[in-house]
Design a protein around this motif. Structure first.
Motif, PDB file in Angstrom:
ATOM      1  N   UNK A  16      39.526-125.660 -12.194  1.00  0.00           N
ATOM      2  CA  UNK A  16      39.415-125.660 -10.739  1.00  0.00           C
ATOM      3  C   UNK A  16      40.492-124.779 -10.114  1.00  0.00           C
ATOM      4  N   UNK A  17      41.722-124.945 -10.547  1.00  0.00           N
ATOM      5  CA  UNK A  17      42.829-124.187  -9.968  1.00  0.00           C
ATOM      6  C   UNK A  17      42.760-122.707 -10.342  1.00  0.00           C
ATOM      7  N   UNK A  18      42.087-122.398 -11.411  1.00  0.00           N
ATOM      8  CA  UNK A  18      41.861-120.994 -11.737  1.00  0.00           C
ATOM      9  C   UNK A  18      40.826-120.384 -10.796  1.00  0.00           C
ATOM     10  N   UNK A  19      39.705-121.050 -10.652  1.00  0.00           N
ATOM     11  CA  UNK A  19      38.583-120.493  -9.885  1.00  0.00           C
ATOM     12  C   UNK A  19      38.896-120.313  -8.409  1.00  0.00           C
ATOM     13  N   UNK A  20      39.788-121.115  -7.858  1.00  0.00           N
ATOM     14  CA  UNK A  20      40.094-121.026  -6.432  1.00  0.00           C
ATOM     15  C   UNK A  20      41.040-119.881  -6.094  1.00  0.00           C
ATOM     16  N   UNK A  21      41.544-119.199  -7.109  1.00  0.00           N
ATOM     17  CA  UNK A  21      42.463-118.074  -6.873  1.00  0.00           C
ATOM     18  C   UNK A  21      41.927-116.846  -7.606  1.00  0.00           C
ATOM     19  N   UNK A  22      41.442-115.864  -6.879  1.00  0.00           N
ATOM     20  CA  UNK A  22      40.874-114.633  -7.436  1.00  0.00           C
ATOM     21  C   UNK A  22      39.559-114.849  -8.169  1.00  0.00           C
ATOM     22  N   UNK A  23      39.027-116.068  -8.148  1.00  0.00           N
ATOM     23  CA  UNK A  23      37.815-116.366  -8.897  1.00  0.00           C
ATOM     24  C   UNK A  23      38.129-116.865 -10.292  1.00  0.00           C
ATOM     25  N   UNK A  24      37.082-117.157 -11.056  1.00  0.00           N
ATOM     26  CA  UNK A  24      37.245-117.735 -12.403  1.00  0.00           C
ATOM     27  C   UNK A  24      37.563-116.631 -13.403  1.00  0.00           C
ATOM     28  N   UNK A  25      38.811-116.211 -13.418  1.00  0.00           N
ATOM     29  CA  UNK A  25      39.222-115.039 -14.196  1.00  0.00           C
ATOM     30  C   UNK A  25      40.394-115.308 -15.127  1.00  0.00           C
ATOM     31  N   UNK A  63      43.311-116.130 -14.404  1.00  0.00           N
ATOM     32  CA  UNK A  63      44.591-115.645 -13.881  1.00  0.00           C
ATOM     33  C   UNK A  63      45.659-116.732 -13.927  1.00  0.00           C
ATOM     34  N   UNK A  64      45.249-117.999 -13.838  1.00  0.00           N
ATOM     35  CA  UNK A  64      46.231-119.083 -13.854  1.00  0.00           C
ATOM     36  C   UNK A  64      46.937-119.199 -15.201  1.00  0.00           C
ATOM     37  N   UNK A 124      30.079-114.923 -20.004  1.00  0.00           N
ATOM     38  CA  UNK A 124      30.140-113.486 -19.794  1.00  0.00           C
ATOM     39  C   UNK A 124      31.261-113.091 -18.851  1.00  0.00           C
ATOM     40  N   UNK A 125      32.113-114.067 -18.486  1.00  0.00           N
ATOM     41  CA  UNK A 125      33.272-113.764 -17.653  1.00  0.00           C
ATOM     42  C   UNK A 125      34.246-112.894 -18.427  1.00  0.00           C
ATOM     43  N   UNK A 126      35.024-112.112 -17.689  1.00  0.00           N
ATOM     44  CA  UNK A 126      36.122-111.367 -18.288  1.00  0.00           C
ATOM     45  C   UNK A 126      37.424-111.773 -17.622  1.00  0.00           C
ATOM     46  N   UNK A 127      38.528-111.463 -18.280  1.00  0.00           N
ATOM     47  CA  UNK A 127      39.841-111.912 -17.824  1.00  0.00           C
ATOM     48  C   UNK A 127      40.495-110.899 -16.896  1.00  0.00           C
ATOM     49  N   UNK A 128      41.207-111.409 -15.921  1.00  0.00           N
ATOM     50  CA  UNK A 128      41.901-110.530 -14.987  1.00  0.00           C
ATOM     51  C   UNK A 128      43.160-109.940 -15.628  1.00  0.00           C
ATOM     52  N   UNK A 129      43.623-108.868 -15.057  1.00  0.00           N
ATOM     53  CA  UNK A 129      44.890-108.263 -15.480  1.00  0.00           C
ATOM     54  C   UNK A 129      45.963-108.492 -14.424  1.00  0.00           C
ATOM     55  N   UNK A 130      45.635-109.352 -13.450  1.00  0.00           N
ATOM     56  CA  UNK A 130      46.585-109.668 -12.374  1.00  0.00           C
ATOM     57  C   UNK A 130      46.559-111.171 -12.104  1.00  0.00           C
TER      58      UNK A 130
END
Length: 336
Positions: free
Chosen positions: A81-90, A92-93, A162-168
């Motif tokens: 949940x805390x991942x998806x609410x910031x920049x989307x489900x990427x 980033x958390x 099929x999600x990919x990971x953020x670099x930020x």
């Protein structure tokens, strides 16, 4: 999106022209192919050929973690949940501080309370042994939340992958967009609406608080300064034993005293009895627009579980990175 629209417009223009039919067909096929790549689609079978054992490997890791500590189920749902609410489900958390990253873990809403990182790391390490560089950390988070729910008697749902990971990562967005335990109803509704989630989705997702624990710091004001109109006196007195007026801010208390380790609808029954631990829980049943949803879920555990699963699916598809965007991290806590 502008490029996609331009290609569609060009296709329509060419259709209306007097060009040779064969040329039209070629252009149509080219544009159809091009426009289909403008929006990548998730699939529950995404890893069937590239990493066929991924889902079972992740499920095993989550089951092991939850069997060791039942509280971990709530932590993994919350982490997603805390991942998806910031920049989307990427994912980033999951990123730690580095020269180029200011970690979201440092946000007030995350610091010292979001946990389960080592479980995701373990699942990722197991998958990497057989399918290096294939399965994203963001997908592992989504699967972990679902598998954690099932492990404690909660619902299951189909996770599209099929999600990919953020670099930020963004500490600023985390502190601005993650809900707080003191938010009022309208702020919560607005926050969730900004992520494409309805008020009913919000209430269903809040039902995850049928599991897990909260720090005394997050509910101390409520149990000492709440009034009879919004908190049961006996409930407040009971909670004060674990949370002294002075000190003890890091002490933990179960969000649901009755069945803290089982995924059920008791959370909603608590709210009707003015026994919600967090102010942001009790506000869902306080004479406002969400009272009817709380009442519905308190009467029907099956409806709650079904709506929770549907809301989790919607949440898990917020602002995704797909296709060639982002990367597949080798280690979830650091960019490649």
């Amino acid at each position: 999106m502008a490029a996609c629209a331009a290609m569609v417009n060009n296709k329509m223009i060419m259709r209306n022209s007097n060009k040779n039919a064969a040329v039209l067909l070629l252009i149509f096929l080219f544009l159809s192919s091009s426009t289909s790549t403008c929006k990548a689609h998730l699939s529950s079978h995404f890893y069937d050929h590239t990493c066929p054992n991924a889902l079972s490997t992740i499920r095993s890791a989550i089951r092991t973690a939850v069997s060791r500590e039942r509280r971990m189920a709530a932590s993994l749902v919350r982490l997603h949940f805390h991942d998806c609410f910031v920049q989307g489900c990427d994912a980033s958390i999951l990123l730690k501080d580095s020269p180029s990253i200011t970690s979201e873990r440092n946000a007030f809403q995350n610091n010292a309370s979001v946990r389960g990182f080592e479980v995701i790391d373990s699942a990722k390490a197991e998958v990497e042994k057989t399918c290096p560089g294939v399965v994203s950390c963001a997908d592992i988070l989504a699967l972990a939340a679902r598998d954690a729910s099932v492990a404690v008697g909660g619902p299951s749902w189909s996770v599209k992958l099929g999600r990919r990971d953020s670099t930020t990562a963004s500490l600023t967005l985390a502190e601005a967009q993650l809900p707080r335990a003191t938010d009022d109803l309208q702020k919560l509704i607005s926050n969730f609406a900004g992520k494409g989630l309805t008020a009913e989705d919000m209430v269903a997702l809040s039902g995850a608080h049928t599991l897990g624990q909260a720090r005394c710091l997050t509910f101390k004001d409520r149990i000492y300064n709440g009034t009879g109109s919004d908190i049961d006196a006996g409930f407040a007195s009971t909670r004060q034993r674990r949370c002294p007026a002075t000190g003890g801010d890091e002490n933990l208390a179960a969000l649901d005293l009755v069945t803290p380790n089982s995924f059920d609808n008791n959370y909603f029954k608590n709210l009707i009895q003015k026994k919600g631990l967090l102010a942001s829980d009790q506000i869902l049943f306080s004479g406002g627009s969400t009272d009817n949803v709380v009442s519905k879920y308190s009467r029907s555990p099956a409806t709650f579980k079904s709506d929770f699963a549907s809301a989790m699916i919607k949440m898990s598809e917020i602002d995704l990175l797909t296709g060639s965007a982002g990367q597949i991290r080798k280690i979830c806590s650091a960019i490649n």
